[in-house]
Motif scaffolding. Structure first.
Motif, short mmCIF file in Angstrom:
data_model
loop_
_atom_site.label_atom_id
_atom_site.label_comp_id
_atom_site.label_asym_id
_atom_site.label_seq_id
_atom_site.Cartn_x
_atom_site.Cartn_y
_atom_site.Cartn_z
N CYS A 224 -6.09 0.56 5.54
CA CYS A 224 -6.72 1.86 5.25
C CYS A 224 -7.86 1.71 4.24
O CYS A 224 -8.52 2.68 3.91
N CYS B 69 0.42 2.73 3.67
CA CYS B 69 0.58 1.93 4.88
C CYS B 69 1.77 1.00 4.74
O CYS B 69 2.21 0.69 3.64
N CYS C 157 0.85 -1.19 0.00
CA CYS C 157 0.00 0.00 0.00
C CYS C 157 0.88 1.24 0.00
O CYS C 157 1.91 1.28 0.67
N CYS D 95 -6.01 -2.73 0.48
CA CYS D 95 -5.26 -2.59 1.72
C CYS D 95 -6.24 -2.82 2.86
O CYS D 95 -7.25 -2.13 2.96
ZN LIG Z 1 -3.26 1.23 3.25
#
Ligand SMILES: [Zn+2]
Ligand SMILES: [Zn+2]
Length: 731
Positions: free
Chosen positions: A462, A444, A441, A459
Motif C-alpha cells: 500500500c 496490509c 503494516c 509497505c
Molecule cells: Zn500496507
C-alpha cells in the motif's frame, strides 16, 4: 434504408442495445443514442432483422458520427471474443480499446503539428529576392540552412508573424506544409544485411507463411539477434503494403526502440503506451487506422488498435507478465493477439530466450513452430554459470566471499559486475529475536521493509511508511534485528567491503522516471560504474557490453513459493539476467548463490537449456493438472469489513454448485473458498474462489451461466469482486 442496429455503449453493461436507425449506420461506426434520460456514444457492432423488443418500443439512433467504420468488423469480432472469453462487459472492453477522444465523440482525425519544407523551386530560389519581407526571408534561410522539415518549435523564433510568413511562402510555391506524423525524421531503409545462418533460416520460414495464420516462436538467447529477424520480416510485409504491430514489455518501450525501428525500416513508426497523453494516443490510433503509420510499437493495449491493413504481429519478450492486464478488463495481450492473427489471417511471431510454458506447450502440441537462434549474432560465447553453495560457504552478509573476490577481480581489470536481487529496500524482515515480534503494516497482511535511504519502514503493497523503532513494541527489548537482504543492503555491503568501488543501484526507488533510468544506463555504458545492483529492471532488454560478471542472489525463494508459476518465473529471470553479460568481446561468468545447488533446475540453467527446463516443468504441470493443461478462472472478492468477502464467495460457490453443469473433474471443478495468500491490502480483506476445467469450452460454458448470478448477489457495504480468466497473479 431503415433498420435495427445493435449498439455497445462504453459503460459497465453486459448486453448490447437495439435501436432503429435511418439511414442504417455501418458496423463499426460511432453513433449517439438515447440511453435513459441521457444521450451517450455507442458503437454499432451488428445489424439485426428483428429485436427481442417490439419494434415500436425501440428508440431511434440520434445521430451517426462516422461515415466510415472506425473499427473493422473483424476487429469488433475480436473485441467480442475478448468480452466473451474474459467474461467482461462488451462496453467496458470497447472503452479499453478506444482512445478517449474517440469515446467522447471528438472528430476522427486528430490535429497534428504542421511542418514546413522547401519545395524544389524553393531550393533554387535566391533568398535576396525576399529582402523586403524580413520574417519570410529569415524563415526561408532557416529552412535552407537546416535542409529538413521544420516545425513550430524551430520556426517560431524567426518572428512573431512566422505563421503568416510561411503561408505567404507557401503561396509563392517556395514551401510546402504537411502534418508531422512522427517524432523522428524518416530516411531510407537501413537494415543490417549480415544475418547469421539461423537468422536467415528463421526469416525464410516466416516469409513463406505471410498471408496466412501461423504462429512462430523465435527462441533465441539474449543477443542472438531476434530483432533483426523481426525487422527483416516486417520489411517484406511493408513491401506488399501491409502494416505491422509490435508488442513489447512495459519497461522495454523507449524512444530509442521507436527510432531504431524507424531508421531500420525507413517508414513512419508510431508508439502506443500508457505514458502518452490522450491526444498522443489518439494520434497513434488514427495513424494505425489510416495507414499513415506503417509500424506501431506498443505495450499491451496496442493489441486493440484498428489498422488499415495489419499483416503481422510481433511480440517481443513474449513471456513477460506485463502483457497481462490485472485491473478493470482482465485480458492477456498474447491471447488477444493470437485471436486477431487467427481471424485476420496473418502470421504472429513471438520472440524470447525464455518462452512462457503456454507457448512451449503450444509448440509441443503443433500449434506453434519453434525457430531456434542458437548462436549469438555477435558470435560470443554464452556465459558460464557457476553455483555458490551457501550451505557450505556461509555468507556473512548478502554476498559470499567467492562472489566478493570475483567482483574485486573485475574492478582491477576495468570490467563491470552486475548483482541481481529481486527485492528493493534494505531488509525485508524487522524482527525482535527475544519475543519473535515482526514489523507489519497496519493496513496490509505484509511485513514492513526497512529502507536505509529514509530510515523508515515501507509497505510495498500500500506504499505506507512507518517510523523505524529502536525498541520492540511488544517486549521493549532494544535488540531489534534487520533480517534478510534487499538492493540497498547489497549496495552498502559493496561500499564497505570494496572501498572506492563505484556502485550504482537500479530499482524502483532510485529510478522512478524513464529519464532517470536512461541517465543511469548512460553512466553504465560510459564506464563510470564498477558494480550495478538492481532488481528485474536490469533483466529486461538492456545490453551491458562491459559486464563480465553477473551475481544472482536470493533465488531460493522460488523453491518455497506457493505459486505454481514461481519456478518458471525464477528460471526466466535468472537466464535473462545471465544474458546481460559478456556480450562484447569477453565471455561472461554468472555466479548464483543458493542453498540448493543439486536442484535439476540449475542443470538447465548451467547449460542455457531453457527448453529442457520447460519440458520438465510442463511434465509436472501435467501431473498436477495445472495450466496449460487445465484452465482456471479466479473469482476474487475483497471488503473493508472482514467476513463480507467470504460471505459473497459462499453465495457464489453455492450458486456455482447448483448450476446445471456436471461438477466432476472431467467437466468443471469448483474449489474451496480460501483466503488470498495476501489476506489484507489497504484494509481490504481478501479471499478467492478458483474454478477450473481441463476443457476451455466447459469452463466458458460454466462461466457464462455463472456470471449473471454473480452480478445479482446483493453486495453488502464496500464489497468488490472481479473475475479473472487465466489468472497469472494468485497473490
Ligand atoms: Zn500496507
Ligand atoms: Zn520483542
Amino acid at each position: 434504408m431503415r433498420g435495427i442496429v445493435r449498439v455497445a455503449v462504453p459503460i459497465r453493461h453486459w448486453s448490447l442495445f437495439d435501436y432503429t436507425c435511418e439511414p442504417i449506420a455501418s458496423i463499426g461506426c460511432r453513433v449517439i443514442v438515447p440511453f435513459g434520460h441521457r444521450r451517450i456514444l455507442g458503437i454499432v457492432v451488428d445489424h439485426a432483422e428483428t429485436s427481442e423488443y417490439p419494434e415500436d418500443k425501440l428508440r431511434c439512433v440520434s445521430s451517426i458520427l462516422d461515415e466510415e467504420p472506425v473499427l473493422s468488423s473483424t476487429l469488433i469480432h475480436s473485441l467480442q471474443w475478448v468480452a466473451q472469453y474474459y467474461q467482461q462487459p462488451i462496453g467496458e472492453v470497447l472503452s479499453t480499446a478506444l482512445p478517449k477522444a474517440i469515446r467522447v465523440g471528438k472528430p476522427l482525425i486528430p490535429k497534428f503539428d504542421i511542418v514546413y519544407r522547401l519545395t524544389d523551386f524553393g531550393q533554387q530560389f535566391d533568398a535576396n529576392e525576399l529582402n523586403r519581407a524580413k520574417v519570410q526571408k529569415k524563415a526561408f534561410e532557416l529552412l535552407k540552412s537546416e535542409a529538413r522539415a521544420l516545425g513550430p518549435e524551430a520556426l517560431r523564433h524567426v518572428g512573431s508573424t512566422w505563421k503568416n510568413a510561411l503561408k505567404v511562402l507557401e503561396t509563392k510555391g517556395l514551401v510546402t506544409a504537411e502534418p508531422r506524423y512522427t517524432n523522428f525524421s524518416v530516411n531510407g531503409q537501413n537494415l543490417i544485411d549480415d544475418l547469421t545462418e539461423s537468422q536467415l533460416k528463421a526469416r525464410e520460414q516466416i516469409l513463406q507463411a505471410l498471408d496466412s495464420y501461423r504462429c512462430f516462436l523465435i527462441q533465441g538467447v539474449t543477443g542472438s539477434g531476434k530483432t533483426e529477424v523481426y525487422l527483416h520480416v516486417i520489411a517484406k510485409v511493408l513491401e506488399t503494403g501491409g502494416q505491422a504491430m509490435m508488442l513489447v514489455p512495459e519497461i522495454g518501450l523507449s524512444p530509442q526502440l521507436e527510432q531504431r525501428v524507424q531508421s531500420a525500416l525507413g517508414v513512419p513508426v508510431a508508439s502506443f503506451h500508457s505514458g502518452l497523453t490522450d491526444t498522443q494516443r489518439h494520434k497513434t490510433w488514427w495513424m494505425a487506422l489510416s495507414g499513415k503509420a506503417k509500424v506501431v510499437i506498443g505495450t499491451r493495449s496496442v493489441v486493440f488498435l484498428p489498422f488499415k491493413k495489419l499483416k503481422i504481429i510481433v511480440i517481443d519478450e513474449e513471456h513477460d507478465t506485463s502483457f497481462k492486464q490485472q485491473e478493470r478488463v482482465h485480458y492477456h495481450a498474447r491471447s488477444v493477439a493470437l485471436h486477431r492473427a487467427y481471424s485476420e489471417k496473418f502470421p504472429i511471431v513471438f520472440g524470447t530466450a525464455t518462452p512462457s510454458l503456454e507457448t512451449v506447450h503450444a509448440a509441443r502440441s503443433g500449434r506453434a513452430e519453434i525457430l531456434m537462434l542458437p548462436e549469438r549474432a555477435t558470435r560470443i560465447e554464452m556465459p558460464t554459470v557457476k553455483l555458490i553453495d551457501l550451505s557450505r560457504e556461509r555468507a556473512s552478509d548478502s554476498l559470499s566471499n567467492s562472489l566478493l573476490s570475483q567482483i574485486k577481480k573485475r574492478i582491477k581489470s576495468g570490467e563491470q559486475s552486475l548483482i541481481f536481487i529481486n527485492r528493493r529496500g534494505f531488509a525485508p524482515v524487522v524482527i525482535c529475536p527475544s519475543c519473535r515480534w515482526t514489523a507489519k503494516c497496519s493496513d496490509c497482511d505484509a511485513r514492513l521493509i526497512f529502507h536505509q535511504s529514509d530510515h523508515q519502514l515501507h509497505c510495498h503493497l500500500c506504499f505506507k511508511k512507518f517510523p523505524m523503532m529502536r525498541q520492540c513494541p511488544q517486549c521493549l527489548s532494544e535488540n531489534v534485528h534487520l533480517f534478510g537482504t534487499g538492493t540497498q543492503r547489497v549496495e552498502q555491503e559493496l561500499q564497505r567491503e570494496i572501498p572506492g568501488a563505484r556502485v550504482i543501484r537500479i530499482d524502483r526507488d532510485t529510478t522512478r522516471s524513464y529519464t532517470e533510468f536512461e541517465r543511469r544506463l548512460a553512466r553504465i555504458q560510459k564506464g563510470e560504474v564498477d558494480v550495478l545492483v538492481g532488481t528485474q529492471m536490469l533483466s529486461k532488454g538492456h545490453h551491458f557490453p562491459n559486464v563480465t560478471l553477473v551475481g544472482i542472489l536470493n533465488v531460493d525463494q522460488g523453491f518455497y513459493s506457493m505459486d505454481f508459476r514461481a519456478m518458471e518465473h525464477l528460471v526466466q529471470q535468472v537466464l535473462q539476467v545471465a544474458g546481460r553479460s559478456g556480450r562484447a568481446k569477453k565471455p561472461g561468468e554468472v555466479y548464483i548463490q543458493t542453498m540448493h545447488p543439486d536442484s535439476e533446475y540449475f542443470d538447465c540453467i548451467r547449460d542455457h537449456d531453457y527448453l529442457s527446463f520447460a519440458d520438465l516443468e510442463l511434465d509436472e504441470r501435467r501431473q498436477a493438472n495445472q495450466p496449460p493443461f487445465n484452465h482456471y478462472a479466479l473469482l476474487r472478492a475483497n471488503s473493508l469489513v472482514a467476513g463480507e468477502e467470504i460471505e459473497f464467495l459462499r453465495v457464489a460457490r453455492e450458486t456455482a454448485m447448483s448450476l446445471p453443469v456436471k461438477h466432476s473433474d472431467r467437466q468443471v471443478r469448483v474449489f474451496d473458498i480460501v483466503q488470498s495468500p495476501i489476506q489484507k491490502i489497504s484494509n481490504r480483506h481478501r479471499a478467492q474462489l478458483l474454478v477450473g476445467s481441463a476443457h476451455v469450452a466447459f469452463l466458458m460454458h460454466f462461466l457464462k451461466a455463472w456470471l449473471p448470478h454473480l452480478a445479482k448477489i446483493p453486495k453488502k457495504g464496500k464489497l468488490r469482486w472481479n473475475l479473472d480468466v487465466d489468472p497469472v497473479d494468485f497473490s
